[in-house]
Design an enzyme around this catalytic site. Structure first.
Site, PDB file in Angstrom:
ATOM      1  N   GLY A 168       1.209  -0.543 -11.769  1.00 45.28           N
ATOM      2  CA  GLY A 168      -0.273  -0.477 -12.158  1.00 45.28           C
ATOM      3  C   GLY A 168      -0.503   0.675 -12.945  1.00 45.28           C
ATOM      4  N   ARG A 214       3.958  -8.253  -9.095  1.00 42.98           N
ATOM      5  CA  ARG A 214       3.638  -9.646  -9.030  1.00 42.98           C
ATOM      6  C   ARG A 214       3.810 -10.488 -10.308  1.00 42.98           C
ATOM      7  NH1 ARG A 214      -2.080  -9.980  -6.052  1.00 42.98           N
ATOM      8  NH2 ARG A 214      -2.109  -8.169  -7.402  1.00 42.98           N
ATOM      9  N   ILE A 218       4.696   6.612  -2.398  1.00 39.11           N
ATOM     10  CA  ILE A 218       3.407   7.539  -2.520  1.00 39.11           C
ATOM     11  C   ILE A 218       2.292   6.449  -2.577  1.00 39.11           C
ATOM     12  CG2 ILE A 218       4.026   9.620  -3.839  1.00 39.11           C
ATOM     13  CD1 ILE A 218       2.865   7.424  -6.117  1.00 39.11           C
ATOM     14  N   ARG A 220       1.482   3.286   0.044  1.00 40.59           N
ATOM     15  CA  ARG A 220       0.988   3.282   1.612  1.00 40.59           C
ATOM     16  C   ARG A 220       1.964   3.104   2.456  1.00 40.59           C
ATOM     17  NH1 ARG A 220      -2.993   5.054   0.016  1.00 40.59           N
ATOM     18  NH2 ARG A 220      -5.024   4.241   0.061  1.00 40.59           N
ATOM     19  N   ASP A 263       4.991  10.551   1.111  1.00 37.05           N
ATOM     20  CA  ASP A 263       3.759  11.341   0.971  1.00 37.05           C
ATOM     21  C   ASP A 263       2.724  10.275   2.062  1.00 37.05           C
ATOM     22  OD1 ASP A 263       1.679  13.082   0.057  1.00 37.05           O
ATOM     23  OD2 ASP A 263       1.022  11.628  -1.240  1.00 37.05           O
ATOM     24  N   GLU A 309      -1.181   7.495   9.743  1.00 34.59           N
ATOM     25  CA  GLU A 309      -1.627   8.971   9.434  1.00 34.59           C
ATOM     26  C   GLU A 309      -2.648   9.435  10.299  1.00 34.59           C
ATOM     27  OE1 GLU A 309      -2.468   8.946   5.181  1.00 34.59           O
ATOM     28  OE2 GLU A 309      -0.507   8.269   4.688  1.00 34.59           O
ATOM     29  N   HIS A 332       0.130  13.442   2.886  1.00 28.38           N
ATOM     30  CA  HIS A 332      -0.736  12.710   2.003  1.00 28.38           C
ATOM     31  C   HIS A 332      -1.510  13.371   0.846  1.00 28.38           C
ATOM     32  CE1 HIS A 332      -2.874   8.420   1.592  1.00 28.38           C
ATOM     33  NE2 HIS A 332      -2.826   9.073   0.314  1.00 28.38           N
TER      34      HIS A 332
HETATM   35  C1  8YV Z   1      -7.045   9.039  -0.862  1.00 31.88           C
HETATM   36  C2  8YV Z   1      -5.271   7.463  -1.878  1.00 31.88           C
HETATM   37  O1  8YV Z   1      -8.104   8.566  -1.471  1.00 31.88           O
HETATM   38  O2  8YV Z   1      -6.820   7.058  -3.529  1.00 31.88           O
HETATM   39  C3  8YV Z   1      -6.006   6.708  -2.610  1.00 31.88           C
HETATM   40  O3  8YV Z   1      -5.838   5.157  -2.410  1.00 31.88           O
HETATM   41  O4  8YV Z   1      -4.351   7.338  -1.121  1.00 31.88           O
HETATM   42  C4  8YV Z   1      -5.857   8.920  -1.780  1.00 31.88           C
HETATM   43  O5  8YV Z   1      -6.126   9.645  -3.148  1.00 31.88           O
HETATM   44  C5  8YV Z   1      -7.242  10.206  -0.298  1.00 31.88           C
HETATM   45  O6  8YV Z   1      -6.369  10.354   0.677  1.00 31.88           O
HETATM   46  C6  8YV Z   1      -8.536  10.467   0.196  1.00 31.88           C
HETATM   47  O7  8YV Z   1      -8.870   9.907   1.439  1.00 31.88           O
END
Ligand code: 8YV
Length: 323
Positions: free
Chosen positions: A155, A177, A232, A234, A258, A263, A281
């Site tokens: 993306g 995908r 980086i 999830r 990260d 978490e 993170h």
């Molecule tokens: C979170 C993130 O927003 O944008 C995302 O999906 O994982 C981060 O940028 C950040 O942890 C704020 O909670």
């Protein structure tokens, strides 16, 4: 004019909370206890939500607010919001794309370099006085010079990472995908097939039921003993037990993470390993970028209540709604 009531739960930048307070009757709650107290009094009036970082927005919470129209998520990823319920209720969900793309891509590259060239271990060597006492930090067995990176999830952020790798003359492949038109990288419809063709996997996938555990023991083994995994996206995308096993048995060489499944809790087994770099993170975590994300949350809410249109709706709750 009476201000519109909105709920603002979870972690949000202070500057954005201030703006929300100016524009709306903003009910601010960092934790869920406070949310309960607020809803006991104001649930029937709440029309919007500024959803702070990763605050759990399940069906029960959504259904406590009969007049809820919009959830503006602070973050590009919006796992943890019951999208099915939102779609059923006609509640629009928005996220914060674009404003964090370059920051997260920078972090991904930083983490990749830290992992491949063992930069945090080298710094620990210096700080422990070992440079003067014992000599140079070891020559790293890994380098970016002979690597091929497979990006899982091409993306906006995946593309920004690929652009950086182009500049560094590192070959890139990708798994997504759908194949993207107009990109020069080799496409793999299958994640395992890509893992067999590369030695470095950069995960930028969102946390969805479809991606849960996608990076499993088989994918890790396919990367080979020189394999490096960077996540980086999830934590839920990686099978934790399989990753810990692959790192401990040197089935792969190293990982840089990260994001984590639970978490801010990080498995003890990961903390004990020396071939993994761990960050809390911080992908988007600069003042500049977090403020821009917060502003987009505010702008989505303002646009919705002023014009009836959200700025950045997510595909699961499209606007205008698909018939
Ligand atoms: C979170 C993130 O927003 O944008 C995302 O999906 O994982 C981060 O940028 C950040 O942890 C704020 O909670």
């Amino acid at each position: 004019m009476t201000k519109i009531d909105i709920l603002a739960p979870g972690a949000l930048p202070e500057a954005s909370v201030e703006t929300l307070r100016e524009r709306f009757a903003c009910h601010r709650a960092v934790g869920s206890d406070k949310v309960d107290a607020i809803l006991a009094e104001a649930a029937g009036r709440i029309r919007g939500m500024a959803r702070g970082g990763h605050f759990n927005v399940d069906r029960t919470l959504i259904d406590r607010m009969p007049k809820l129209e919009i959830i503006a998520n602070f973050g590009v990823g919006y796992d943890g919001i019951d999208l099915k319920r939102c779609a059923e209720r006609g509640i629009v969900v928005t996220n914060t794309p674009d404003v964090l793309t370059e920051e997260v891509a920078d972090t991904a590259l930083g983490l990749l370099l830290m992992t491949v060239r063992e930069l945090s271990a080298a710094e620990r060597h210096l700080r422990a006085g070992k440079w003067a006492r014992e000599g140079n930090y070891r020559l790293t067995p890994s380098t970016l010079r002979d690597r091929t990176v497979g990006i899982a999830g091409l993306g906006r952020i995946g593309l920004a990472i690929a652009r950086r790798l182009d500049a560094m003359k590192v070959p890139v492949a990708y798994h997504a995908r759908h194949e993207r038109t107009g990109v020069p990288y080799r496409y793999f419809a299958d994640l395992h097939a890509m893992a067999e063709a590369v030695d470095t996997l950069v995960i930028v996938l969102p946390g969805t039921p479809a991606t849960k555990g996608a990076v499993d023991a088989r994918v890790l083994k396919a990367l080979g003993p020189n394999g490096i995994v960077i996540n980086i996206g999830r934590g839920s995308v990686v099978d934790d037990a399989a990753l810990i096993e692959a790192l401990a048995t040197r089935t792969i060489r190293a990982a840089g993470l990260d994001v984590f499944t639970d978490e801010p809790h990080v498995p003890e087994a990961l903390l004990a390993l020396d071939n993994v770099v761990l960050l809390p993170h911080v992908g988007s975590a600069s003042v500049h970028t977090r403020d821009a994300m917060g502003q987009l949350v505010v702008d989505n809410l303002s646009s919705w209540f002023e014009t009836g249109k959200p700025l950045t709706p997510v595909p699961e709750t499209p606007w205008p709604p698909r018939r």
